[in-house]
Scaffold this active site. Sequence first.
Site, PDB file in Angstrom:
ATOM      1  N   TYR A 142       0.817  -1.207   0.000  1.00 22.36           N
ATOM      2  CA  TYR A 142       0.000   0.000   0.000  1.00 22.36           C
ATOM      3  C   TYR A 142       0.859   1.269   0.000  1.00 22.36           C
ATOM      4  CZ  TYR A 142      -4.632  -2.009   0.902  1.00 22.36           C
ATOM      5  OH  TYR A 142      -5.827  -2.655   0.791  1.00 22.36           O
ATOM      6  N   LYS A 189       3.354 -15.548   3.044  1.00 23.57           N
ATOM      7  CA  LYS A 189       3.596 -16.294   1.806  1.00 23.57           C
ATOM      8  C   LYS A 189       5.114 -16.509   1.741  1.00 23.57           C
ATOM      9  CE  LYS A 189       2.191 -18.037  -2.150  1.00 23.57           C
ATOM     10  NZ  LYS A 189       1.380 -19.267  -2.229  1.00 23.57           N
ATOM     11  N   ASP A 221      -2.700 -18.406   1.045  1.00 22.37           N
ATOM     12  CA  ASP A 221      -3.665 -19.107   0.190  1.00 22.37           C
ATOM     13  C   ASP A 221      -4.375 -20.218   0.967  1.00 22.37           C
ATOM     14  OD1 ASP A 221      -1.178 -20.331   0.279  1.00 22.37           O
ATOM     15  OD2 ASP A 221      -1.125 -20.894  -1.833  1.00 22.37           O
ATOM     16  N   ASP A 245      -6.305  -7.079   4.170  1.00 23.26           N
ATOM     17  CA  ASP A 245      -7.424  -6.428   3.491  1.00 23.26           C
ATOM     18  C   ASP A 245      -8.331  -7.487   2.871  1.00 23.26           C
ATOM     19  OD1 ASP A 245      -8.953  -4.327   2.286  1.00 23.26           O
ATOM     20  OD2 ASP A 245      -7.959  -4.806   0.391  1.00 23.26           O
ATOM     21  N   ASP A 249     -12.301  -9.135   4.341  1.00 19.02           N
ATOM     22  CA  ASP A 249     -13.550  -9.113   3.559  1.00 19.02           C
ATOM     23  C   ASP A 249     -14.118 -10.529   3.490  1.00 19.02           C
ATOM     24  OD1 ASP A 249     -13.339  -6.389   2.950  1.00 19.02           O
ATOM     25  OD2 ASP A 249     -13.989  -6.703   0.873  1.00 19.02           O
TER      26      ASP A 249
HETATM   27  C1  IPM Z   1     -10.378  -1.186   3.911  1.00 22.26           C
HETATM   28  C2  IPM Z   1     -10.612  -0.611   2.550  1.00 22.26           C
HETATM   29  C3  IPM Z   1      -9.438   0.281   2.175  1.00 22.26           C
HETATM   30  C4  IPM Z   1      -8.194  -0.576   2.146  1.00 22.26           C
HETATM   31  C5  IPM Z   1      -9.604   1.045   0.859  1.00 22.26           C
HETATM   32  C6  IPM Z   1     -10.874   1.863   0.835  1.00 22.26           C
HETATM   33  C7  IPM Z   1      -8.403   1.897   0.550  1.00 22.26           C
HETATM   34  O1  IPM Z   1     -10.829  -1.595   1.601  1.00 22.26           O
HETATM   35  O2  IPM Z   1     -10.306  -0.423   4.889  1.00 22.26           O
HETATM   36  O3  IPM Z   1     -10.257  -2.404   4.026  1.00 22.26           O
HETATM   37  O4  IPM Z   1      -7.907  -1.214   1.127  1.00 22.26           O
HETATM   38  O5  IPM Z   1      -7.493  -0.628   3.150  1.00 22.26           O
HETATM   39 MN    MN Z   2     -10.816  -3.621   2.427  1.00 21.28          MN
END
Ligand code: IPM
Ligand code: MN
Length: 352
Positions: A142, A189, A221, A245, A249
């Site tokens: 990032y 990894k 993975d 990240d 999710d």
């Molecule tokens: C999160 C989001 C952010 C990230 C984006 C919006 C930059 O997806 O907080 O997980 O990738 O960190």
């Molecule tokens: Mn995210």
Amino acid sequence: MKLNIALLAGDGIGPEVIDQAVKVSDAVASKFGHKITWTPALTGAAAIDAVGEPYPDETHDICVAADAVLFGAIGHPRFDNDPSAKVRPEQGLLKMRQKLGLFANVRPTFTFPSLIDKSPLKKERIEGTDLVFLRELTGGIYFGKRGREDNDNTAYDTCTYTREEVERLAIKGFEMAIQRSKKLCCVDKANVLETSRLWRETVQKLEKEYPEVEVSYEFVDAVAMRLVQWPSSYDVLITENLFGDILTDEASVISGSMGLMPSASLGEKTSLFEPIHGSYPQAAGKDIANPLATVLSAAMMFETAFGLKDEAEAIRDVVNKSLAEGIVTEDLADGGKAYKTSEVGNWLAENI
Ligand code: IPM
Ligand code: MN
């Protein structure tokens, strides 16, 4: 107690869900005899429109001066579809994380008893899931060097980590594991990446200082697979920025809706609390988004930033009650009555 909180609503559904977290927090404060001062500040597309910058200095000063920051969401589709945009709302979020030194992002995943059948995963797989990711938030790909070369025909992003960056995150992981079931998984990894080998080496060294913690090392993975197969086998997981990240999710699916999961970002200058979901622009202004992830982020704020455990528990209790009684937004309504975002917030505040 006096609580001085910076309020960053941001974009999309941010302002709507933040409003509900404010209502609920104010209700808790008045019940327990606290006084909250909210100081609003601009971020994201809203800040670009107002002052041309997604994380203005003025906002930074307000965050630094506050005891904690409550954050909504950031992002606007008009920038996503324009690869040539020079300023993007997300840059504001990254700049904020970096300038506030928010290096440890705590993202829990748990199930709600009354929602166990809402998860797309089988009940017997997810029952008892209670895990927490510690995602490194101010390093890795990032923030590495990026660019274009070869006449714009080649692009690169680089992933860099220092031993110190890994260490401070890993220490938080060990400390958290000690508070919980003393199990820590280092996700990397290391069969391919040099940064991952540095992670593994650093964690292996630290392991000797925490003999009571049982550490496992797993490739990202494999974790992606086992996370949806046997989520309850995990407890504390530490990982680098991008892996964290993606995996968080994925993990949010376990609970039944992405609109439910809170997070805390712990840092050097202050700490910030935000839902893990994005700005959900399709729902912006419609009063339909699920405010619970933000409300639960406020609970994390009471507990983590101010040590107010009973206040946090009061919020979690009322959220559980709302779920059990079906006072939910459309993502959880499942054919039943769908309440508006603001109605859910009002109900929660009244029931505190
Ligand atoms: C999160 C989001 C952010 C990230 C984006 C919006 C930059 O997806 O907080 O997980 O990738 O960190
Ligand atoms: Mn995210």
